[in-house]
Design a protein around this motif. Structure first.
Motif, short mmCIF file in Angstrom:
data_model
loop_
_atom_site.label_atom_id
_atom_site.label_comp_id
_atom_site.label_asym_id
_atom_site.label_seq_id
_atom_site.Cartn_x
_atom_site.Cartn_y
_atom_site.Cartn_z
N SER A 1 -5.81 -5.25 6.60
CA SER A 1 -4.36 -5.36 6.84
C SER A 1 -4.03 -4.21 7.64
N LEU A 2 -4.52 -3.17 8.07
CA LEU A 2 -4.23 -2.04 8.65
C LEU A 2 -4.95 -1.81 9.94
N PHE A 3 -5.98 -2.66 10.24
CA PHE A 3 -6.75 -2.75 11.37
C PHE A 3 -6.18 -2.67 12.73
N PHE A 4 -4.88 -3.48 12.79
CA PHE A 4 -4.24 -3.43 14.18
C PHE A 4 -3.70 -2.36 14.52
N LEU A 5 -3.53 -1.35 13.60
CA LEU A 5 -2.88 -0.13 13.91
C LEU A 5 -3.84 0.87 14.50
N SER A 6 -5.12 0.72 14.52
CA SER A 6 -6.01 1.46 14.65
C SER A 6 -6.08 1.68 16.28
N PRO A 7 -6.02 0.84 17.02
CA PRO A 7 -6.22 0.87 18.37
C PRO A 7 -5.35 1.82 19.08
N PRO A 8 -3.92 1.62 18.94
CA PRO A 8 -2.80 2.36 19.41
C PRO A 8 -3.00 3.68 18.90
N VAL A 9 -3.31 4.12 17.77
CA VAL A 9 -3.60 5.46 17.37
C VAL A 9 -4.74 6.21 18.02
N THR A 10 -5.57 5.12 18.06
CA THR A 10 -6.81 5.87 18.90
C THR A 10 -6.70 6.07 20.27
N ALA A 11 -5.93 5.13 20.82
CA ALA A 11 -5.46 5.49 22.23
C ALA A 11 -4.78 6.69 22.54
N VAL A 12 -3.89 7.01 21.39
CA VAL A 12 -3.26 8.30 21.63
C VAL A 12 -4.09 9.55 21.45
N LEU A 13 -5.06 9.27 20.28
CA LEU A 13 -6.01 10.52 20.06
C LEU A 13 -6.79 10.60 21.19
N LEU B 1 0.87 -1.25 -0.09
CA LEU B 1 0.08 0.11 -0.11
C LEU B 1 0.71 1.41 0.16
N PRO B 2 0.47 2.24 -0.77
CA PRO B 2 0.86 3.71 -0.34
C PRO B 2 1.09 4.08 0.75
N LEU B 3 2.36 4.48 1.35
CA LEU B 3 2.45 4.82 2.79
C LEU B 3 1.57 6.04 3.02
N VAL B 4 1.38 7.19 2.39
CA VAL B 4 0.97 8.37 2.94
C VAL B 4 -0.62 8.17 3.10
N PRO B 5 -1.30 7.66 1.92
CA PRO B 5 -2.62 7.31 2.01
C PRO B 5 -3.08 6.09 2.92
N ALA B 6 -2.16 5.36 3.26
CA ALA B 6 -2.47 4.45 4.34
C ALA B 6 -2.34 4.93 5.73
N ALA B 7 -1.28 5.85 5.77
CA ALA B 7 -1.25 6.35 7.23
C ALA B 7 -2.33 7.39 7.54
#
Length: 306
Positions: free
Chosen positions: A250-262, A10-16
């Motif tokens: 494939s990106l779902f696992f990144l959501s919880p830690p990002v959500t925790a910070v937000l 996946l392209p990095l910027v759109p994925a992030a």
């Protein structure tokens, strides 16, 4: 369309950007229901999102071809994915369910979808997927701890789990649509059919003006409609185009830690040491399960589940 399983394609910027937008929904949702009642918030969110999606579809001259059977199926799946799934989660938010925990529930959804597909449709599921789901659930239990009062009580947790189940069933329902109609017009239809039941529920159960902070409610509804629904939809479309229909999973696992910070920055939501351990355990479980699965070709959800 060929599925791919890793975010390396996946392209990095759109994925992030997609992960950030996806995660922000778990913060803007609680902020919205803090200012207005949940069904009313969702009703107006879907009205605005439907108008914006239709305008974008017309501006981009997207193809409108959709036979009656496909239209009916798109609408039915939209009711499940939007009205029912969001309705449940926003009620859970209103009861006190935290942003990070809600994100964890939904992060487990792709793995639960695979397990449901195995049980209901006879599809193959790998041992690592099962292990990943079990580890993810254990992590969620660690985050919950022995006292559920911090999570809004038993009712909020159960309703959050029902939202996760509804999201998985709705994802399976995408295959029932059969054809692959234009994503923007499908989103327009699904937002449009989801608005009336939410507004009616809001009117009958919450009153004509269930708003405690008009300014915060307005900002939250606009953010939810523009950023979470429309920008999220555009980013998802790009990721599906570049990485296949398993891109979001494939990106779902990144959501919880990002959500925790937000949630910590915006909602002042904090986690204890044990909850942080549980968060890491859950994220590892979801990462293992979603990185090793072969995601079947599914029509993508018209909006992030937040």
């Amino acid at each position: 369309m060929t599925s791919r399983t890793g975010s390396a394609h996946l392209p990095l910027v759109p994925a992030a950007a997609f992960v950030l937008v996806w995660s922000s929904g778990y913060v803007s949702g609680p902020a919205a229901v803090d200012a207005a009642a949940p069904f009313t918030v969702l009703g107006w969110r879907f009205v605005l999102a439907a108008v914006l999606a239709a305008a974008l579809s017309l501006a981009l001259r997207r193809p409108t071809r959709m036979d009656r059977a496909t239209l009916a199926r798109v609408a039915a799946v939209g009711l499940v994915m939007n009205a029912v799934q969001f309705g449940l989660m926003y009620v859970a938010f209103d009861l006190g369910l935290g942003a990070t925990l809600a994100s964890l529930f939904h992060a487990l959804s792709p793995v639960l979808t695979a397990l449901l597909a195995a049980g209901l449709l006879g599809e193959r599921v790998s041992p690592l997927q099962v292990v990943g789901f079990v580890v993810g659930v254990l992590g969620v239990l660690l985050v919950l701890g022995g006292d559920l009062s911090h999570a809004g009580g038993v009712a909020a947790v159960l309703i959050g789990c029902l939202s996760m189940l509804t999201l998985s069933l709705g994802t399976l329902g995408q295959r029932w649509i059969g054809a692959q109609p234009d994503l923007l017009w499908s989103a327009t239809v699904q937002f449009a059919v989801s608005a009336p039941p939410m507004l009616v529920l809001g009117w009958t159960t919450e009153g004509a003006w269930p708003v405690t902070d008009a300014r915060q409610a307005l900002v939250a509804v606009v953010f939810l409609a523009v950023v979470n629904s429309i920008v999220g939809l555009v980013l998802l479309s790009l990721l599906v185009l570049r990485g296949g229909s398993g891109a979001a999973a494939s990106l779902f696992f990144l959501s919880p830690p990002v959500t925790a910070v937000l949630a910590w920055l915006v909602l002042d939501e904090t986690l204890s040491a044990l909850q942080l351990v549980g968060l890491v355990v859950a994220v590892v479980g979801v990462a293992v399960a979603t990185r090793t699965r072969r995601t079947p070709d599914l029509a993508p959800s018209p909006s992030p589940p937040a």
